[in-house]
Design a protein around this motif. Structure first.
Motif, PDB file in Angstrom:
ATOM      1  N   MET A   1      27.462  45.648 -64.807  1.00  0.00           N
ATOM      2  CA  MET A   1      26.440  46.633 -64.861  1.00  0.00           C
ATOM      3  C   MET A   1      26.567  47.116 -66.414  1.00  0.00           C
ATOM      4  SD  MET A   1      26.912  48.782 -61.352  1.00  0.00           S
ATOM      5  CE  MET A   1      28.777  48.784 -61.690  1.00  0.00           C
ATOM      6  N   LEU A   2      25.233  47.133 -66.965  1.00  0.00           N
ATOM      7  CA  LEU A   2      25.084  47.801 -68.480  1.00  0.00           C
ATOM      8  C   LEU A   2      24.890  49.238 -68.493  1.00  0.00           C
ATOM      9  CD1 LEU A   2      22.718  44.959 -69.506  1.00  0.00           C
ATOM     10  CD2 LEU A   2      25.227  45.188 -70.071  1.00  0.00           C
ATOM     11  N   PRO A   3      25.405  49.775 -69.441  1.00  0.00           N
ATOM     12  CA  PRO A   3      25.173  51.226 -69.777  1.00  0.00           C
ATOM     13  C   PRO A   3      23.647  51.693 -69.687  1.00  0.00           C
ATOM     14  CG  PRO A   3      26.038  50.525 -71.880  1.00  0.00           C
ATOM     15  CD  PRO A   3      26.122  49.313 -70.614  1.00  0.00           C
ATOM     16  N   ILE A   4      23.009  52.772 -69.329  1.00  0.00           N
ATOM     17  CA  ILE A   4      21.782  52.936 -69.281  1.00  0.00           C
ATOM     18  C   ILE A   4      21.190  53.060 -70.620  1.00  0.00           C
ATOM     19  CG2 ILE A   4      21.284  54.042 -67.127  1.00  0.00           C
ATOM     20  CD1 ILE A   4      21.633  56.839 -68.247  1.00  0.00           C
ATOM     21  N   SER A   5      21.882  53.071 -71.835  1.00  0.00           N
ATOM     22  CA  SER A   5      21.646  53.169 -73.062  1.00  0.00           C
ATOM     23  C   SER A   5      20.970  51.653 -73.451  1.00  0.00           C
ATOM     24  CB  SER A   5      22.671  53.585 -73.923  1.00  0.00           C
ATOM     25  OG  SER A   5      23.881  52.597 -74.033  1.00  0.00           O
ATOM     26  N   SER A   6      21.262  50.720 -72.753  1.00  0.00           N
ATOM     27  CA  SER A   6      20.588  49.313 -73.097  1.00  0.00           C
ATOM     28  C   SER A   6      19.265  49.292 -72.662  1.00  0.00           C
ATOM     29  CB  SER A   6      21.616  48.279 -72.242  1.00  0.00           C
ATOM     30  OG  SER A   6      22.738  48.434 -72.364  1.00  0.00           O
ATOM     31  N   LEU A   7      18.684  50.314 -71.755  1.00  0.00           N
ATOM     32  CA  LEU A   7      17.296  50.248 -71.481  1.00  0.00           C
ATOM     33  C   LEU A   7      16.677  50.628 -72.830  1.00  0.00           C
ATOM     34  CD1 LEU A   7      17.184  52.139 -68.066  1.00  0.00           C
ATOM     35  CD2 LEU A   7      15.960  49.864 -68.686  1.00  0.00           C
ATOM     36  N   SER A   8      15.391  49.648 -73.298  1.00  0.00           N
ATOM     37  CA  SER A   8      14.724  50.134 -74.395  1.00  0.00           C
ATOM     38  C   SER A   8      13.733  51.170 -74.349  1.00  0.00           C
ATOM     39  CB  SER A   8      13.806  48.741 -74.555  1.00  0.00           C
ATOM     40  OG  SER A   8      12.941  48.657 -73.771  1.00  0.00           O
ATOM     41  N   GLN A   9      13.544  51.734 -75.236  1.00  0.00           N
ATOM     42  CA  GLN A   9      12.487  52.895 -75.382  1.00  0.00           C
ATOM     43  C   GLN A   9      11.097  52.386 -74.681  1.00  0.00           C
ATOM     44  OE1 GLN A   9      13.065  56.333 -76.957  1.00  0.00           O
ATOM     45  NE2 GLN A   9      14.727  55.371 -76.204  1.00  0.00           N
ATOM     46  N   LYS A  10      10.582  51.361 -74.747  1.00  0.00           N
ATOM     47  CA  LYS A  10       9.430  50.852 -73.897  1.00  0.00           C
ATOM     48  C   LYS A  10       9.855  50.872 -72.616  1.00  0.00           C
ATOM     49  CE  LYS A  10       5.656  47.632 -73.761  1.00  0.00           C
ATOM     50  NZ  LYS A  10       5.627  47.572 -72.357  1.00  0.00           N
ATOM     51  N   ALA A  11      10.951  50.346 -72.160  1.00  0.00           N
ATOM     52  CA  ALA A  11      11.205  50.317 -70.731  1.00  0.00           C
ATOM     53  C   ALA A  11      11.297  51.364 -70.198  1.00  0.00           C
ATOM     54  CB  ALA A  11      12.197  49.457 -70.638  1.00  0.00           C
ATOM     55  N   LEU A  12      11.838  52.444 -70.702  1.00  0.00           N
ATOM     56  CA  LEU A  12      11.932  53.922 -70.359  1.00  0.00           C
ATOM     57  C   LEU A  12      10.843  54.585 -70.247  1.00  0.00           C
ATOM     58  CD1 LEU A  12      15.225  54.705 -72.394  1.00  0.00           C
ATOM     59  CD2 LEU A  12      14.991  54.883 -69.910  1.00  0.00           C
ATOM     60  N   ALA A  13       9.740  54.332 -71.344  1.00  0.00           N
ATOM     61  CA  ALA A  13       8.762  55.143 -71.400  1.00  0.00           C
ATOM     62  C   ALA A  13       7.641  54.550 -70.311  1.00  0.00           C
ATOM     63  CB  ALA A  13       7.889  54.869 -72.987  1.00  0.00           C
ATOM     64  N   ASP A  14       7.656  53.414 -69.895  1.00  0.00           N
ATOM     65  CA  ASP A  14       6.841  52.511 -68.878  1.00  0.00           C
ATOM     66  C   ASP A  14       7.012  53.275 -67.481  1.00  0.00           C
ATOM     67  OD1 ASP A  14       5.411  51.120 -70.877  1.00  0.00           O
ATOM     68  OD2 ASP A  14       6.549  49.248 -70.367  1.00  0.00           O
ATOM     69  N   ILE A  15       8.155  53.890 -67.162  1.00  0.00           N
ATOM     70  CA  ILE A  15       8.325  54.124 -65.965  1.00  0.00           C
ATOM     71  C   ILE A  15       7.478  55.315 -65.450  1.00  0.00           C
ATOM     72  CG2 ILE A  15      10.284  55.634 -64.488  1.00  0.00           C
ATOM     73  CD1 ILE A  15      12.246  54.117 -66.374  1.00  0.00           C
ATOM     74  N   GLN A  16       6.781  55.203 -64.394  1.00  0.00           N
ATOM     75  CA  GLN A  16       5.920  55.985 -63.518  1.00  0.00           C
ATOM     76  C   GLN A  16       6.506  56.478 -62.197  1.00  0.00           C
ATOM     77  OE1 GLN A  16       2.167  54.441 -63.346  1.00  0.00           O
ATOM     78  NE2 GLN A  16       2.034  53.559 -65.481  1.00  0.00           N
TER      79      GLN A  16
END
Length: 265
Positions: A1-16
């Motif tokens: 399991m990776l730390p959530i800081s590994s999620l890119s800004q785009k991946a986070l911004a796309d979440i609906q």
């Protein structure tokens, strides 16, 4: 399991949409933190729809749908979707016709009561009377100390008898064979929000804390476990891809801050 800081800004911004377990994911030590409530409010403000996906009873889930800044609740392990209407009302949608789910629960309750017998450390969950579709057995909510050994033994017996039994951080939940967190999540996203399954990887994030969240971890590429998931690491066939630094509602708030910041950038 990776730390959530590994999620890119785009991946986070796309979440609906966020599909989140409730007990020990949105809560911490059995309570809903002010920081978690604030996180739900901030996510709602930036257009992220949060839908709790819980093994909790329909009575409790109805309260959540009516009072929290969420977009509805998937309750009793995927048996029911409690839709939150814009006028403050709720509407119930069942995984199978309501009369079938109630008949299943009645028969299952009789089976479970025989299986528990007299003198068992395990007991029916205190909210069983407020359940519509499933049967919940308490091993770590009001049972002190938690009865993990007895839980494992009973879970094995229930599964061997062909029942659809799954374990959360506090209960064994026995649900109708058609009830499943993933199936109902898919139905809600496609039927109520008009997503197609190919959209899920971009727009949907699933978060949980226990083995009964694996169906969501397996199906959603953006899957997060709050830090307390590590205690079940050996039991997980499909762990979440990412993990928070903090446990329970603190971990959810940690995740929320990243999403809100990415959407506000």
């Amino acid at each position: 399991m990776l730390p959530i800081s590994s999620l890119s800004q785009k991946a986070l911004a796309d979440i609906q949409f966020i599909l989140s377990d409730f007990d020990d994911t949105l809560t911490f030590n059995g309570g809903l933190l002010s920081t978690t409530l604030k996180a739900l409010e901030e996510l709602n403000a930036v257009g992220v729809k949060v839908i709790p996906v819980t093994g909790g009873c329909a009575g409790w889930s109805d309260m959540m749908a009516r009072t929290l800044p969420v977009s509805g609740v998937i309750s009793e392990g995927g048996s029911i979707f409690i839709e939150k209407k814009t006028n403050g009302r709720t509407q119930y949608h069942f995984c199978v016709p309501e009369h079938e789910i109630r008949a299943f629960q009645k028969a299952t309750l009789e089976t479970v009561q025989r299986a528990l017998g007299e003198g068992s450390t395990l007991k029916l969950a205190s909210d069983q009377e407020f359940r519509i579709s499933d049967v919940a057995i308490d091993f770590a909510q009001d049972v002190v100390p938690p009865a993990h050994k007895e839980k494992t033994q009973l879970l094995d017996r229930l599964k061997h008898s062909g029942l659809n039994a799954k374990v959360s951080s506090i209960h064994i939940n026995i649900t109708h064979p058609e009830a499943d967190k993933w199936r109902m999540s898919k139905r809600v996203l496609t039927d109520f929000y008009c997503l197609v399954e190919s959209d899920f990887s971009n727009y949907v994030l699933a978060v949980g804390d226990a083995p009964n969240d694996q169906a969501l971890f397996e199906r959603f590429s953006k899957s997060v476990g709050v830090a307390n998931i590590v205690r079940y690491e050996k039991e997980l066939i499909t762990p979440p891809r990412y993990v928070t630094q903090f446990e329970g509602g603190h971990g959810f708030a940690e995740l929320s801050k990243l999403i809100v910041a990415a959407k506000s950038a």
